[in-house]
Write an enzyme that holds these catalytic residues in place. Structure first.
Site, short mmCIF file in Angstrom:
data_model
loop_
_atom_site.label_atom_id
_atom_site.label_comp_id
_atom_site.label_asym_id
_atom_site.label_seq_id
_atom_site.Cartn_x
_atom_site.Cartn_y
_atom_site.Cartn_z
N LYS A 140 0.86 -1.18 0.00
CA LYS A 140 0.00 0.00 0.00
C LYS A 140 0.90 1.23 0.00
O LYS A 140 1.48 1.60 1.02
CB LYS A 140 -0.92 0.07 1.21
CG LYS A 140 -1.97 1.21 1.07
CD LYS A 140 -2.48 1.75 2.38
CE LYS A 140 -1.67 2.93 2.86
NZ LYS A 140 -1.82 4.16 2.03
N GLU A 146 9.62 1.64 10.90
CA GLU A 146 10.60 2.72 10.73
C GLU A 146 9.82 4.01 10.85
O GLU A 146 9.04 4.36 9.97
CB GLU A 146 11.30 2.60 9.38
CG GLU A 146 12.61 3.37 9.32
CD GLU A 146 12.46 4.75 8.74
OE1 GLU A 146 12.36 5.71 9.55
OE2 GLU A 146 12.44 4.89 7.52
N CYS A 173 12.68 11.68 7.77
CA CYS A 173 12.73 11.28 9.17
C CYS A 173 14.14 11.38 9.73
O CYS A 173 14.32 11.51 10.94
CB CYS A 173 12.17 9.86 9.35
SG CYS A 173 12.90 8.64 8.24
N GLU A 192 8.71 16.35 16.01
CA GLU A 192 9.11 16.21 14.61
C GLU A 192 8.25 17.15 13.77
O GLU A 192 7.04 16.97 13.65
CB GLU A 192 8.93 14.77 14.14
CG GLU A 192 9.45 14.54 12.74
CD GLU A 192 9.33 13.09 12.29
OE1 GLU A 192 10.26 12.60 11.63
OE2 GLU A 192 8.29 12.46 12.59
#
Length: 483
Positions: A182, A257, A291, A391
């Protein structure tokens, strides 16, 4: 340099028509779909199918049916097919770069180099791992064998849409698994090209399947499905927690992750010009939508003001604007929603008293439409402030002063994340600090990215690895045969 006006970034780009890819065939879906928007223009450039749990069922059935033959296929044949996939991606590299620029707004030069260029390198590294891998060994009276785990569900993010597909799908296939993918509904077009390339390379029907849709529907169906033995997910920590919770019902393997808040620690002896150049480039890479971006720069307190002035000068050389232009360094963010999110963080940083060096809230001058933000640098940042801890996922760099190694390590580690970090300074000094940092990867003095080295995080940055032998083993089961 001033921003350049944005143009119609998709006007000359041939865009694939998104469709599910199940059992070796394109499966178009009629009716309502999810809009794919060019973030530079706000133009709807495609409509992606809004997949269902039933679509996932069909894809899993196809993958399960193909598993017996594929898992026993000679490794040399699997490797040959993956080499053809790499060749196919290289043949379509310019097309892929243009498509990725259209779907996420990455500057075309970066799309060409990284988004469309790195996947072939990643495939080559994965092939090397598979060729060198020891599939069985003798331990006492036991033979320890490694076998493919089964049907793998792969859920990939929007920020590196092709690279993340390759990082999951290729090692899984080389290990003998079949896959249901996906891709992100924000950036599904490059995944569509990848599906076409696998078919042209000769990957058998059912070995690779693709189901478009949202995370809430298709992603959850993959994580929950009893026919899927493992799910590999890359994305936000919040979404990763949901994947792990849903997957727990079937006790499948989960590789995550997730987010990061990487620090670049500039040591007192570091070359400040080099540290600033590398630090800013890695903070604003892919518009800060990475990231592993170095979004915190820790500098000795006595060098803080000098570093800030060097950052101000370096930032002036960056051009923000139309991502289809070769001279553009920073394009729009990937979506209007992301622009609003990053803008709120910039406003929060100002409200909390950080010193605004460059940038600020709202769009850059001359870029009143599109998902643009001003690339921003804050100085004198409190390490406990929101912009230093959360973040942001945009081109926002925070400069944090420190006193002494112990405080630098403490600030670096004082985060829920542990994906990556970087150090600039003397090799021995930097290596000593690197061993104290709680992160999955530490880069010293701009060390080159290594596709053979594992990538993944500590703490809430995840629990799995990609790349190298460690990443390959995520897709294998271990069996002991004792006599």
């Amino acid at each position: 340099m001033s921003p350049t006006a944005s143009g119609n970034s998709s006007a000359q780009t041939h865009l694939p028509v998104p469709a599910h890819w199940i059992d070796g065939h394109s499966v178009p879906v009629e009716g309502h779909g999810l809009a794919v928007v060019n973030p530079a223009t706000g133009e709807v450039i495609a409509s992606v199918p809004e997949g269902t749990a039933e679509d996932v069922d069909r894809a899993v059935d196809a993958a399960a049916a193909a598993f017996a033959d594929w898992s026993t296929t000679d490794l040399a044949h699997r490797i040959a097919l993956m080499r053809r996939v790499a060749e196919g991606l290289q043949t379509r590299q310019e097309e892929l770069a243009a498509v990725i620029t259209a779907e996420i707004g990455a500057p075309i030069s970066f799309s060409r180099l990284a988004h469309a260029g790195f996947p072939a390198e990643a495939i080559a590294a994965a092939i090397t791992v598979a060729e060198e891998y020891v599939w069985s060994e003798e331990v006492g009276n036991s033979t320890i064998v490694r076998e493919p785990i089964g049907v793998v569900g792969a859920i990939t993010p929007w920020n590196f849409p092709l690279q993340q597909v390759v990082n999951k799908v290729v090692p899984a296939l080389l290990a003998g698994n079949t896959v249901v993918l996906k891709p992100s509904e924000v950036s599904p077009l490059s995944a569509q090209i990848f599906a076409e390339v696998t078919a042209q390379a000769g990957v058998p029907a059912g070995v690779f399947n693709l189901v478009h849709g949202t995370g809430a529907v298709v992603g959850e169906a993959i994580a929950r499905h009893s026919g899927i033995a493992m799910v590999s997910f890359t994305g936000s920590t919040m979404a990763g927690k949901r994947v792990a919770a849903v997957a727990a019902d079937t006790v499948k393997r989960v590789s995550l992750e997730l987010g990061g808040k990487a620090a670049l620690v500039v040591l007192p002896e570091a070359d400040l010009d080099e540290a600033v150049s590398q630090g800013l480039a890695n903070a604003w890479v892919n518009g800060g939508q990475a990231c592993g971006a170095w979004t915190r720069m820790l500098v000795p307190a006595e060098a803080h003001d000098r570093v800030v002035e060097k950052l101000r000068e370096a930032a002036a050389a960056y051009t923000t604007g139309d991502p289809t232009r070769e001279e553009t360094d920073l394009g729009p963010l990937a979506s209007e929603a992301q622009r609003r999110r990053v803008n709120e963080y910039i406003e929060k940083g100002i409200a909390d008293g950080a010193t605004l060096v460059v940038g600020g809230p709202d769009r850059p001058e001359g870029l009143e439409t599109g998902a643009y933000v001003k690339p921003t640098i804050f100085a004198d940042v409190d390490p406990d402030s929101t912009i230093a801890r959360e973040e942001i996922f945009g081109p926002v760099l925070t400069v944090i002063p420190y006193t002494g190694d112990d405080q630098a390590v403490a600030i670096t580690n004082d985060t829920v994340y542990g994906l990556s970090a970087a150090i600039a300074g003397d090799g021995d000094h930097a290596l000593a600090l690197a061993r104290q940092i709680r992160a999955g990867q530490v880069i010293i003095n701009g060390g080159q990215y290594n596709f053979m080295a594992p990538w993944g995080g500590y703490k809430q940055s995840g629990n799995g690895r990609e790349n190298g032998r460690a990443g390959f083993e995520e897709y294998l089961e271990t069996k002991a045969i004792s006599v």
